[in-house]
Design a protein around this motif. Structure first.
Motif, PDB file in Angstrom:
ATOM      1  N   SER A  65       0.628  -0.669  -0.202  1.00  0.00           N
ATOM      2  CA  SER A  65       0.262  -0.152   0.046  1.00  0.00           C
ATOM      3  C   SER A  65       0.704   1.452  -0.325  1.00  0.00           C
ATOM      4  O   SER A  65       1.332   1.725   0.800  1.00  0.00           O
ATOM      5  N   THR A  79      -9.590   9.300  -0.565  1.00  0.00           N
ATOM      6  CA  THR A  79      -8.776   9.634  -2.145  1.00  0.00           C
ATOM      7  C   THR A  79      -9.190  10.582  -2.745  1.00  0.00           C
ATOM      8  O   THR A  79      -7.741  10.328  -3.630  1.00  0.00           O
ATOM      9  N   LYS A 112      -6.694   3.342  -7.677  1.00  0.00           N
ATOM     10  CA  LYS A 112      -5.969   2.003  -7.373  1.00  0.00           C
ATOM     11  C   LYS A 112      -6.195   0.693  -8.633  1.00  0.00           C
ATOM     12  O   LYS A 112      -5.601   0.380  -8.808  1.00  0.00           O
ATOM     13  N   THR A 124      -4.403   2.076 -10.803  1.00  0.00           N
ATOM     14  CA  THR A 124      -2.905   2.473 -10.620  1.00  0.00           C
ATOM     15  C   THR A 124      -2.377   3.514 -11.065  1.00  0.00           C
ATOM     16  O   THR A 124      -1.086   4.150 -10.732  1.00  0.00           O
TER      17      THR A 124
END
Lengths: 115, 114
Positions: free
Chosen positions: A30, A55, A69, A72
């Motif tokens: 992470s 986020t 995520k 990416t």
């Protein structure tokens, strides 16, 4: 291992128009992610950072970035560019442990603001 | 405010000379780092240190060594300077115990090796 790819080496926008600087990262854990700015002949300044909280991260001078995520990605945006935004921008990922082992920098995006 | 200072802003040395770059931080940070910055390459990590007398290699340690005799001071050493070590060198510090999670950078030393 971790890496950062800044998709554009140069971005040119007109004053008052939106800014988008693109960044993709790779990390086996992470990550902590950062954007730094460097104005000509000036030191590095932290714009914003993501450390697994919200986020959508808001930074200084009206900049923000969204951590995605699934993609990416950690793209940097600003709704309206100012002449003072002209600078070099670096997308950065922590090597491990949030920064204890140092940072991995992208190669930089040179932001040009047209009057 | 955290302050990271570097001993020189500009330095000119000759090939083969031994070069010392000094960095001092005033916030009792445990971790310190040396990076070099080259156009089109961003910053690359040379060495870092967790504590006094501790050191770890970064991504590009070849041709460099470091010394940390006191917590506040971290030195980068070029044993025999070469022209490909002409670069901007930046020092940084980081507090391992806090959640603030930011590296603080010095102003940089621009080294030219002739």
């Amino acid at each position: 291992a971790q890496s950062v790819t800044q998709l554009d080496s140069h971005v040119s926008v007109s004053e008052g128009t939106p800014v988008l600087l693109r960044c993709n990262y790779s990390s086996s854990y992470s990550p902590s992610l950062f954007w730094y700015v460097q104005h000509p002949n000036k030191g590095l300044q932290l714009l914003l950072k993501y450390t697994s909280a919200a986020t959508l991260v808001k930074g200084i001078n009206g900049f923000e970035a969204e951590f995605k995520k699934s993609e990416t990605s950690f793209h940097l945006t600003k709704p309206s560019a100012h002449m003072s935004d002209a600078a070099e921008y670096f997308c950065v990922v922590s090597r491990a442990g949030g920064g204890a082992d140092g940072l991995t920098f992208g190669k930089g995006t040179h932001l040009i603001i047209q009057p | 405010d955290v302050k990271v200072t570097q001993s020189s802003r500009y330095l000119v040395k000759r090939t083969g000379e031994k070069v010392f770059l000094e960095c001092v931080q005033d916030m009792d940070h445990e971790n310190m780092f040396w990076y070099r910055q080259d156009p089109g390459l961003g910053l690359r990590l040379i060495y870092f240190s967790y504590d006094v007398k501790m050191k770890e290699k970064g991504d590009i340690p070849e041709g460099y060594s470091v010394s940390r005799e006191k917590k506040e001071r971290f030195s980068l050493i070029l044993e025999s300077a070469s022209t490909n070590q002409t670069s901007m060198y930046l020092c940084a510090s980081w507090e391992a115990r806090s959640s603030y999670n930011e590296q603080f950078f010095g102003p940089g030393t621009r080294l030219t090796v002739l």
